[in-house]
Design a protein around this motif. Structure first.
Motif, PDB file in Angstrom:
ATOM      1  N   GLU A   7     -42.335  33.941 -18.788  1.00  0.00           N
ATOM      2  CA  GLU A   7     -41.898  35.359 -18.643  1.00  0.00           C
ATOM      3  C   GLU A   7     -40.905  35.485 -20.015  1.00  0.00           C
ATOM      4  N   LEU A   8     -39.741  34.378 -19.771  1.00  0.00           N
ATOM      5  CA  LEU A   8     -38.805  34.327 -20.777  1.00  0.00           C
ATOM      6  C   LEU A   8     -39.387  34.411 -22.440  1.00  0.00           C
ATOM      7  N   ALA A   9     -40.436  33.548 -22.557  1.00  0.00           N
ATOM      8  CA  ALA A   9     -41.138  33.383 -23.884  1.00  0.00           C
ATOM      9  C   ALA A   9     -41.497  34.637 -24.081  1.00  0.00           C
ATOM     10  N   THR A  10     -41.993  35.500 -23.302  1.00  0.00           N
ATOM     11  CA  THR A  10     -42.748  36.691 -23.560  1.00  0.00           C
ATOM     12  C   THR A  10     -41.544  37.725 -24.037  1.00  0.00           C
ATOM     13  N   LEU A  11     -40.738  37.494 -23.379  1.00  0.00           N
ATOM     14  CA  LEU A  11     -39.372  38.670 -23.644  1.00  0.00           C
ATOM     15  C   LEU A  11     -38.971  38.303 -24.802  1.00  0.00           C
ATOM     16  N   LYS A  12     -38.867  37.097 -25.379  1.00  0.00           N
ATOM     17  CA  LYS A  12     -38.300  36.371 -26.577  1.00  0.00           C
ATOM     18  C   LYS A  12     -39.105  37.195 -27.676  1.00  0.00           C
ATOM     19  N   GLU A  13     -40.446  36.755 -27.523  1.00  0.00           N
ATOM     20  CA  GLU A  13     -41.354  37.304 -28.497  1.00  0.00           C
ATOM     21  C   GLU A  13     -41.349  38.716 -28.822  1.00  0.00           C
ATOM     22  N   GLN A  14     -41.004  39.535 -27.672  1.00  0.00           N
ATOM     23  CA  GLN A  14     -41.221  41.121 -27.877  1.00  0.00           C
ATOM     24  C   GLN A  14     -39.670  41.444 -28.244  1.00  0.00           C
ATOM     25  N   GLY A  15     -38.723  40.745 -28.642  1.00  0.00           N
ATOM     26  CA  GLY A  15     -37.478  41.044 -29.117  1.00  0.00           C
ATOM     27  C   GLY A  15     -36.363  41.327 -28.305  1.00  0.00           C
ATOM     28  N   ILE A  16     -36.738  41.292 -26.918  1.00  0.00           N
ATOM     29  CA  ILE A  16     -35.941  41.614 -25.896  1.00  0.00           C
ATOM     30  C   ILE A  16     -34.868  40.607 -25.847  1.00  0.00           C
ATOM     31  N   LEU A  17     -35.153  39.331 -25.814  1.00  0.00           N
ATOM     32  CA  LEU A  17     -34.027  38.393 -25.843  1.00  0.00           C
ATOM     33  C   LEU A  17     -33.949  37.663 -27.148  1.00  0.00           C
ATOM     34  N   GLU A  43     -32.486  34.464 -29.331  1.00  0.00           N
ATOM     35  CA  GLU A  43     -32.773  32.947 -29.129  1.00  0.00           C
ATOM     36  C   GLU A  43     -31.651  32.352 -28.383  1.00  0.00           C
ATOM     37  N   ALA A  44     -30.109  32.903 -28.467  1.00  0.00           N
ATOM     38  CA  ALA A  44     -29.297  32.132 -27.547  1.00  0.00           C
ATOM     39  C   ALA A  44     -29.637  32.492 -26.066  1.00  0.00           C
ATOM     40  N   GLU A  45     -30.072  33.939 -25.895  1.00  0.00           N
ATOM     41  CA  GLU A  45     -30.272  34.345 -24.525  1.00  0.00           C
ATOM     42  C   GLU A  45     -31.375  33.645 -23.907  1.00  0.00           C
ATOM     43  N   PHE A  46     -32.474  33.494 -24.600  1.00  0.00           N
ATOM     44  CA  PHE A  46     -33.429  32.650 -24.276  1.00  0.00           C
ATOM     45  C   PHE A  46     -33.193  31.242 -23.842  1.00  0.00           C
ATOM     46  N   GLU A  47     -32.306  30.697 -24.743  1.00  0.00           N
ATOM     47  CA  GLU A  47     -32.063  28.954 -24.344  1.00  0.00           C
ATOM     48  C   GLU A  47     -31.037  29.120 -23.025  1.00  0.00           C
ATOM     49  N   ALA A  48     -30.266  29.990 -23.003  1.00  0.00           N
ATOM     50  CA  ALA A  48     -29.381  30.049 -21.894  1.00  0.00           C
ATOM     51  C   ALA A  48     -30.054  30.105 -20.536  1.00  0.00           C
ATOM     52  N   GLN A  49     -31.137  31.016 -20.660  1.00  0.00           N
ATOM     53  CA  GLN A  49     -31.867  31.173 -19.272  1.00  0.00           C
ATOM     54  C   GLN A  49     -32.675  30.196 -19.350  1.00  0.00           C
ATOM     55  N   LYS A  50     -33.241  29.598 -20.163  1.00  0.00           N
ATOM     56  CA  LYS A  50     -34.083  28.399 -19.987  1.00  0.00           C
ATOM     57  C   LYS A  50     -33.312  27.270 -19.401  1.00  0.00           C
ATOM     58  N   ALA A  51     -32.256  26.982 -19.930  1.00  0.00           N
ATOM     59  CA  ALA A  51     -31.332  25.940 -19.160  1.00  0.00           C
ATOM     60  C   ALA A  51     -31.154  26.407 -17.785  1.00  0.00           C
ATOM     61  N   ARG A  52     -31.011  27.296 -17.544  1.00  0.00           N
ATOM     62  CA  ARG A  52     -30.448  27.815 -15.984  1.00  0.00           C
ATOM     63  C   ARG A  52     -31.939  27.515 -15.046  1.00  0.00           C
TER      64      ARG A  52
END
Length: 100
Positions: free
Chosen positions: A75-85, A87-96
């Motif tokens: 889901e995070l990857a999809t949100l990043k691809e759509q431009g909603i997240l 790169e920094a937000e994606f990495e922070a949520q992925k780490a969490r």
């Protein structure tokens, strides 16, 4: 006339002295009464405070399954691809997700 003034002055002195003595006697008696009341009064009630029990511990979180983590990462990857997240937000949520 001087005898009259002298008599009035003497009366004033006597009255002033009598007032001072009377006030002193009244204060002394009031002090004695206060001491007697303090001796006769029951001891003050002692208030005992009990410590409240600690709140119950929150229930332990159920361990997150690996399948659930993978779904969240997708889901995070999809949100990043759509431009909603970003790169920094994606990495922070992925780490969490991976550390949680």
């Amino acid at each position: 006339m001087p005898g009259l003034i002298r008599g009035v002055a003497r009366t004033a002195v006597v009255a002033g002295t009598a007032t001072a003595v009377s006030n002193r006697v009244s204060r002394r008696q009031a002090g004695r009464w206060a001491d007697q009341e303090a001796q006769q009064a029951p001891p003050p009630q002692q208030v005992v405070y009990q410590q409240a029990p600690p709140p119950p511990a929150p229930p332990a979180a159920a361990p997150v399954s690996m399948d659930s983590k993978i779904d969240q990462l997708k889901e995070l990857a999809t949100l990043k691809e759509q431009g909603i997240l970003t790169e920094a937000e994606f990495e922070a949520q992925k780490a969490r997700i991976l550390n949680g």
